[in-house]
Write a protein that holds these residues in place. Structure first.
Motif, short mmCIF file in Angstrom:
data_model
loop_
_atom_site.label_atom_id
_atom_site.label_comp_id
_atom_site.label_asym_id
_atom_site.label_seq_id
_atom_site.Cartn_x
_atom_site.Cartn_y
_atom_site.Cartn_z
N ASP A 1 0.88 -1.32 -0.05
CA ASP A 1 0.09 -0.04 0.07
C ASP A 1 0.79 1.05 0.02
N GLU A 2 1.95 1.36 0.53
CA GLU A 2 2.82 2.45 0.70
C GLU A 2 3.46 2.52 -0.51
N GLN A 3 3.97 1.63 -1.27
CA GLN A 3 4.50 1.70 -2.84
C GLN A 3 3.37 2.40 -3.78
N LEU A 4 2.23 1.57 -3.46
CA LEU A 4 1.02 2.25 -4.42
C LEU A 4 0.88 3.62 -4.35
N ALA A 5 1.23 4.12 -3.07
CA ALA A 5 0.86 5.62 -2.69
C ALA A 5 1.89 6.52 -3.20
N THR A 6 2.98 5.79 -3.88
CA THR A 6 4.24 6.75 -4.47
C THR A 6 3.69 7.71 -5.41
N THR A 7 4.24 8.82 -5.48
CA THR A 7 4.05 10.02 -6.04
C THR A 7 5.35 10.31 -6.73
N VAL A 8 5.27 11.10 -7.81
CA VAL A 8 6.46 11.53 -8.69
C VAL A 8 6.21 12.90 -9.21
N PRO A 9 6.84 13.83 -8.79
CA PRO A 9 6.47 15.20 -9.45
C PRO A 9 6.41 15.09 -10.71
N GLN B 1 4.24 7.41 -16.47
CA GLN B 1 4.11 7.82 -15.54
C GLN B 1 4.50 6.89 -14.54
N VAL B 2 3.45 5.75 -14.59
CA VAL B 2 3.45 4.60 -13.45
C VAL B 2 5.13 4.13 -13.38
N CYS B 3 5.27 4.06 -14.78
CA CYS B 3 6.86 3.19 -14.93
C CYS B 3 7.77 4.26 -14.41
N THR B 4 7.58 5.59 -14.46
CA THR B 4 8.55 6.46 -13.79
C THR B 4 8.50 6.09 -12.42
N ALA B 5 7.38 6.03 -11.88
CA ALA B 5 7.13 5.86 -10.20
C ALA B 5 7.68 4.41 -9.91
N LEU B 6 7.54 3.63 -10.65
CA LEU B 6 8.29 2.40 -10.20
C LEU B 6 9.64 2.58 -10.31
N THR B 7 10.41 2.99 -11.26
CA THR B 7 11.77 3.30 -11.24
C THR B 7 12.44 4.00 -10.05
N SER B 8 11.31 4.93 -9.60
CA SER B 8 11.82 5.88 -8.59
C SER B 8 11.68 4.93 -7.15
N LEU B 9 11.16 3.70 -6.97
CA LEU B 9 11.22 3.04 -5.97
C LEU B 9 12.25 1.82 -6.07
N GLY B 10 12.87 1.85 -7.18
CA GLY B 10 14.25 1.09 -7.38
C GLY B 10 13.61 -0.45 -8.14
N ILE B 11 12.28 -0.29 -8.80
CA ILE B 11 11.76 -1.41 -9.23
C ILE B 11 11.72 -1.33 -10.86
N THR B 12 12.47 -2.15 -11.56
CA THR B 12 12.41 -2.29 -12.83
C THR B 12 11.00 -2.53 -13.53
N PRO B 13 10.66 -1.42 -14.34
CA PRO B 13 9.25 -1.62 -14.76
C PRO B 13 9.18 -2.41 -15.93
N PRO B 14 7.85 -2.76 -16.17
CA PRO B 14 7.98 -4.02 -17.34
C PRO B 14 8.24 -3.53 -18.60
#
Length: 172
Positions: A29-37, A135-148
């Motif tokens: 839930d915390e990761q799903l709440a991630t926002t990126v400017p 945008q979601v892939c950018t947010a995943l990258t900001s979490l250190g997660i490689t986007p699909p």
């Protein structure tokens, strides 16, 4: 019979959205709440908006063959089957697309209207999905997660519809 010219664009739209949803299903839930400017909002809010808008566009353009949804409180697990069900409806719609200049008028619940050619509305669907998936892939990258991998080439490669041949002569 040949495939409709827009089939690959809409197949990709649905396929890529499902890949992004699948990548996000494992997030906390915390990761799903991630926002990126500079993006729409949190990962979850962006995915809700993307799928909700897709259902809305499809409802309008298919004369109600697809239901609109109230995505505001839906989970990713609830959004996924909506997007999955939209795939065949988009396929049917692009198979029967007529005049791209035909005006489509949308009347919103609060009374405003907008009119635009069918071709513009279809282009908006593809653009909207691409923008928010990015945008979601950018947010995943900001979490250190490689986007699909969701490029059109990735879809075509996975379907066996992209071939690459190495040169027969080695480059000097």
């Amino acid at each position: 019979m040949s495939r409709p010219v827009l089939a690959d664009a809409f197949d990709h739209h649905v396929w890529a959205t499902l890949k992004v949803i699948d990548a996000c299903l494992v997030l906390s839930d915390e990761q799903l709440a991630t926002t990126v400017p500079g993006t729409y909002g949190s990962i979850l809010d962006t995915m809700r908006h993307l799928v909700g808008a897709d259902a809305s566009y499809l409802h309008l353009l298919s004369d109600g063959r697809a239901a609109e949804i109230d995505e505001a409180s839906m989970s990713l697990a609830e959004l996924r089957p909506v997007m999955e069900a939209n795939g065949p409806v988009w396929a049917g719609l692009v198979a029967e697309v007529g005049d791209p200049d035909r005006s489509i008028t949308r009347v919103r619940d609060y009374g405003s209207t907008s009119s635009a050619p069918l071709g513009v509305r279809l282009a908006q669907v593809v653009h909207h999905g691409t923008d928010h998936r990015s945008q979601v892939c950018t947010a995943l990258t900001s979490l250190g997660i490689t986007p699909p991998e969701i490029d059109v080439w990735d879809m075509a490669w996975g379907q066996g519809r992209l071939a690459e041949t190495e040169p027969t002569v080695a480059a000097p």
